[in-house]
Design an enzyme around this catalytic site. Sequence first.
Site, short mmCIF file in Angstrom:
data_model
loop_
_atom_site.label_atom_id
_atom_site.label_comp_id
_atom_site.label_asym_id
_atom_site.label_seq_id
_atom_site.Cartn_x
_atom_site.Cartn_y
_atom_site.Cartn_z
NE ARG A 68 -3.76 -2.30 2.39
CZ ARG A 68 -3.48 -3.50 2.90
NH1 ARG A 68 -2.32 -3.73 3.48
NH2 ARG A 68 -4.37 -4.48 2.82
CE LYS A 99 -8.16 -1.82 4.71
NZ LYS A 99 -8.66 -1.85 3.32
CG HIS A 119 -4.33 1.53 -3.19
ND1 HIS A 119 -4.77 0.25 -3.43
CD2 HIS A 119 -4.35 1.68 -1.84
CE1 HIS A 119 -5.06 -0.34 -2.30
NE2 HIS A 119 -4.80 0.49 -1.31
NE ARG A 144 -2.77 -3.26 -1.85
CZ ARG A 144 -2.25 -4.19 -1.05
NH1 ARG A 144 -0.92 -4.32 -0.96
NH2 ARG A 144 -3.03 -5.01 -0.36
CG HIS A 146 -5.73 -9.10 0.53
ND1 HIS A 146 -6.14 -9.22 -0.78
CD2 HIS A 146 -5.56 -7.77 0.74
CE1 HIS A 146 -6.22 -8.02 -1.33
NE2 HIS A 146 -5.87 -7.13 -0.42
CE1 TYR A 169 -1.65 -21.68 5.73
CE2 TYR A 169 -3.44 -20.53 4.59
CZ TYR A 169 -2.73 -21.70 4.86
OH TYR A 169 -3.12 -22.87 4.27
#
Length: 412
Positions: A244, A271, A334, A337, A361, A371
């Site tokens: 990001r 985030k 951005h 991504r 994510h 994970y």
Amino acid sequence: MTLTDLFIRKLKHSGKPSGDKYSDGRSLYLLVKESNKYWRMNYRYDGRHKTLALGIYPEVSLAEARELCADARKLLRAGVDPRAPVIDPYEQQRRQDSQNTFRALALLWLAKMDASRSTATQEKVLAWLEHDVFPYIGSMPVSSIKPRDVLGVVQRVEARGAVDSAHRIKQLCGQVLRHGVAIGWSERDVTPDLKGALIAVPRTNFAAITEPKELAVLLRAIHAYNGHIVPVSALKLTPLVFVRPGELRAAEWREFDLDGAAWRIPAAKMKMRMEHMVPLSTQALEILRQLRRITGHGKYVFPSLRTEQACMSENTINAALRGMGFAKEVMTAHGFRATARTIMDEVLGERVDLIEHQLAHRVIDPNGRAYNRTAHLPARAAMMQRWADYLDKLRIGADVIPLRAVTGPGPQ
């Protein structure tokens, strides 16, 4: 001898300027002066001689004066000066409220958040508070703030067309008020009462190039871009790591292990508030090693051009893209991504779970657990190198596979 009511009633002033004193014992005495009779108590506190006024006879009777004198002696035994002003509970609460203002609470909350947020974020939040919040509710006691007070603040922001900022400031006020609840300054956060009171923020996807041939044009433009080494390096690194924009510009040299080819981003900057590992390709390492000769003595990898104490501006990458002729409807910082997510999946055939991991994510394992940051790290490192090599081939003009148009939301 102790005094009696009959004796006191008959007493008259002798005419002495200093008055006449009549002891009742235990430090209590009556001072007769002109037409009045005053109850007084002598005592010592903190090594000093003091006198306590206990009222005027007959409004304060002999029995009441003795009781007040006894109460004063109890305070002295407790180490309290009986002459200290007595504040009733209502007045005490009023004074406390006058000090526990929204501004004071917000500054306490900001100080608490300082260790877990970047300097740039702190400065942005403080600017919002000083410009849009403090002038209207900053001086109000936190305990007296009602939903309509916060609504007035955010509606002023909304009225000037800054709908997204209005929602962010409402959220910010809620965070401050919840801190007030935690430290006992207020009973509750009133901002949930404003649900639905503001115009909804329209959801928009970040513009991104997802066609390989168009990406090749962008990569060549980036490598031909002429400017200061800091923004140029940031531009070149962005497609290679596709983090990001805020994570990239706030990167610090202490987070990098160039010998180990890894960048560890602390949870506080992410985030999802989880530490993130970014394997570094040989191309990324070359950019970083060249840049370290210029900015390696400071804190930030990409410092501001005005001061090394702050990181690069959030608008730097987007401004550079505009300067190269790529409109905001075509490509954003951005958007890299979404570019990586789409092409790595649909052109290179990389494993979707590895791509999602690298985008930071939330990825769930077969047992329903998220994970951790190091999951599949060797495989992700190999994927990142293949991605960097592919970008080089695109840039120098190797054959590329066209990609069908992709719709839907991009990575956030």
